[in-house]
Design an enzyme around this catalytic site. Structure first.
Site, PDB file in Angstrom:
ATOM      1  N   HIS A  27       4.541  57.131   6.440  1.00  0.00           N
ATOM      2  CA  HIS A  27       3.249  57.751   6.137  1.00  0.00           C
ATOM      3  C   HIS A  27       3.284  58.413   4.757  1.00  0.00           C
ATOM      4  O   HIS A  27       2.359  58.262   3.956  1.00  0.00           O
ATOM      5  CB  HIS A  27       2.910  58.819   7.193  1.00  0.00           C
ATOM      6  CG  HIS A  27       2.237  58.287   8.415  1.00  0.00           C
ATOM      7  ND1 HIS A  27       2.897  57.540   9.349  1.00  0.00           N
ATOM      8  CD2 HIS A  27       0.959  58.400   8.862  1.00  0.00           C
ATOM      9  CE1 HIS A  27       2.062  57.215  10.333  1.00  0.00           C
ATOM     10  NE2 HIS A  27       0.882  57.722  10.054  1.00  0.00           N
TER      11      HIS A  27
ATOM     12  N   HIS B 226       8.244  64.200  11.839  1.00  0.00           N
ATOM     13  CA  HIS B 226       9.238  64.047  10.782  1.00  0.00           C
ATOM     14  C   HIS B 226       9.782  65.405  10.372  1.00  0.00           C
ATOM     15  O   HIS B 226       9.141  66.441  10.597  1.00  0.00           O
ATOM     16  CB  HIS B 226       8.641  63.355   9.549  1.00  0.00           C
ATOM     17  CG  HIS B 226       8.388  61.904   9.728  1.00  0.00           C
ATOM     18  ND1 HIS B 226       9.402  60.965   9.729  1.00  0.00           N
ATOM     19  CD2 HIS B 226       7.235  61.215   9.922  1.00  0.00           C
ATOM     20  CE1 HIS B 226       8.875  59.758   9.909  1.00  0.00           C
ATOM     21  NE2 HIS B 226       7.573  59.886  10.028  1.00  0.00           N
TER      22      HIS B 226
END
Length: 559
Positions: free
Chosen positions: A146, A197
């Site tokens: 991302h 993350h």
């Protein structure tokens, strides 16, 4: 040939029982050099977790959950793949081709590193995972794709805007740049907020995105002319390069869908290049701003025809995907069995060889890039209520389960060895040799613990404890001010498990994660063909169709 039930196939057994192996899973599954790099980085992932949990606890609100769950979709491959063809159909061929190059490079490089190093996402619990994607948690964490996509797109777009300030009103000039900065920051910070993350993941992902964006700015013009305006040999070279990159993609230690995404975008790149080369030689194309551009003028076409051509183009893509994939699933298996008999097949871990099955059932959740048409209503419903199904706690993939087990075993060792002074801060785990000549597992050895990794903040400790009680295992040790009694962990249970208890705990964790579906060897070639077709339709097939059915500019342009 006897039909093999995929759910009982031997390839599926490690997905439930791999935690019962005597050897460390990743030390066994990975080449030594890859495992050595992983061992250097895994303490960082563990060190980050309590601080991410504290940040999430301090910031979480229902409104922010919904915002970051929703905006995460703006950084997915699906979002880009749905809207990229529209750029080509509206005459923005240079921008569309740049997006394809950057996204394909970002997905491939980040997926390559994910499967090479097999680093998990931050531990859940203590973190809650906030995501609307059912497949995101099944991937490894390092680096963040991302972040890679968001930074490369934002950097490229901002540079292009700043290169032509005279085309914008001063306020629009500032506002559009600010919008792209906000987009990138929202995506990057959202990955931390959502517990998907860690800091290392988004930092390295952002650096990769910046490198890819700069590379596109430096060499994009060359790529835009080298294939469309060059001889067919240039096209063949580009196809071979893409196929080689797919072949050298590393094998992961767990069933991770990163490779599937890389293959899908590799297919798109193939289709884009073939389509651009062909459409540049078509009487319908124009050279403004670059070769193989679709002629488009909203004044000439009008809004009604412009909308109709987008609808027709999207429908054609879904028809191609819906018809081609089932056909290939019937055509390819017999061919793959022949190749397997003559040893020309290229087997890949976690993919079932054609000799092991007679037919492929209707697959669900087999595509992380473009959903099937039947899934669209469900996706739109989720977008309308982004928090309804977005929050989860606990291991969601095999990598999660292995990391949870490693975390628990490490805490047990700390609870015992800290009493005896047997674990210095700089100690590192190395496989030890047992009497039978095999290697001891990490449960029987020691593992490097970075300074501060065993000091869990109170919110993290309580959330781990709560989840352990919910799981019914309750074996994770949590640091407190009062030392535990000998042979007990910090939760008052036996710190040293019997082999039966250890096996039951592992089975329990692996049984709670969603079992990966069976993956078939023909899926790799199928994805390449299907997505190459989608790329070709975007830049050549659909634009020619628009002209034929009267949705084009109405004239054939002679080169």
């Amino acid at each position: 040939m006897t039909k093999v039930d995929p759910l009982s196939n031997a390839q599926n057994e490690p997905r439930l029982d791999a935690g019962n192996k005597h050897h460390d899973h990743y030390a066994n599954a990975l080449p030594k050099w890859r495992n050595e790099i992983r061992k250097k980085l895994i303490p960082i992932v563990r060190w980050e977790t309590p601080y991410l949990a504290l940040m999430q606890d301090a910031l979480r609100t229902p409104a922010l959950d919904s915002y970051f769950a929703f905006t995460a979709n703006l950084g997915t491959h699906t979002f880009y793949m749905v809207f990229l063809p529209i750029l080509f159909w509206c005459g923005y061929t240079n921008f569309g081709r740049a997006m394809v190059h950057m996204l394909a490079a970002g997905i491939f490089v980040s997926g390559f590193l994910k499967d090479m190093l097999c680093l998990p996402r931050p531990l859940s619990p203590p973190l809650a995972r906030i995501t609307m994607s059912g497949s995101a948690a099944l991937e490894y964490g390092f680096p963040s794709s991302h972040s890679t996509n968001a930074v490369s797109v934002a950097l490229y777009a901002i540079y292009m805007i700043r290169s032509a300030p005279e085309q914008y009103h001063p306020q629009v000039f500032v506002a559009v740049q600010a919008l792209f900065w906000w987009y990138a920051i929202s995506i990057i910070f959202g990955r931390l907020y959502c517990g998907m993350h860690g800091f290392l993941d988004v930092v390295i992902g952002s650096i990769l995105g910046a490198i890819i964006g700069v590379g596109q700015l430096a060499y994009g013009d060359f790529l835009d002319t080298w294939i469309p305006d060059g001889p067919i040999g240039n096209l063949i070279i580009s196809i071979l390069v893409v196929l080689v990159l797919v072949r050298i993609h590393p094998e992961p230690a767990d069933d991770c869908p990163c490779f599937d995404d890389s293959v899908s975008f590799a297919g798109v790149v193939l289709g884009i290049q073939v389509g651009a080369w062909q459409y540049a030689r078509c009487a319908f194309s124009t050279n403004d701003p670059i070769s193989s551009t679709v002629p488009f003028s909203i004044e000439s076409i009008g809004w009604v025809r412009a909308v109709l051509r987008v609808i027709l183009g999207v429908v054609m893509i879904f028809i191609w995907r819906a018809s081609t994939k089932p056909a290939l699933f019937k055509i390819l298996p017999p061919l793959f069995r022949v190749l397997e008999r003559v040893r020309w097949n290229l087997p890949r871990a976690f993919f079932l060889n054609a000799s092991k099955y007679t037919s492929i059932p209707t697959l669900r959740g087999d595509d992380n890039v473009i959903p099937t048409a039947s899934e669209l209503p469900h996706m739109l419903k989720n977008l309308a209520h982004p928090r309804r199904r977005s929050v989860s706690v606990g291991p969601q993939s095999a990598a999660d389960a292995y990391e949870t087990l490693a975390y628990r075993n490490r805490r047990r060792r700390e609870s015992i060895n800290s009493l005896d002074g047997k674990m210095p801060e700089d100690s590192a785990w190395v496989p030890q040799t047992k009497e039978d000549g095999t290697q001891a597992s990490p449960q029987q050895s020691q593992e490097k613990v970075p300074l501060g990794a065993n000091m869990l903040p109170t919110p993290m400790a309580s959330r781990v404890h709560s989840y352990e009680q919910m799981m019914g295992t309750g074996n994770a040790a949590v640091t407190t001010a009062t030392p535990p009694e000998r042979n007990q962990n910090f939760m008052g249970e036996d710190a040293v498990q019997s082999p039966t208890e250890e096996e039951n705990e592992k089975r329990e964790i692996f049984m709670k994660i969603t079992k990966p579906r069976v993956r078939y060897d023909v899926e790799v070639v199928t994805k390449l063909i299907v997505y190459a077709g989608i790329g070709w339709l975007a830049v050549s097939g659909n634009p020619m169709l628009f002209q034929i059915v009267g949705l084009g500019m109405g004239v054939a342009l002679v080169q």
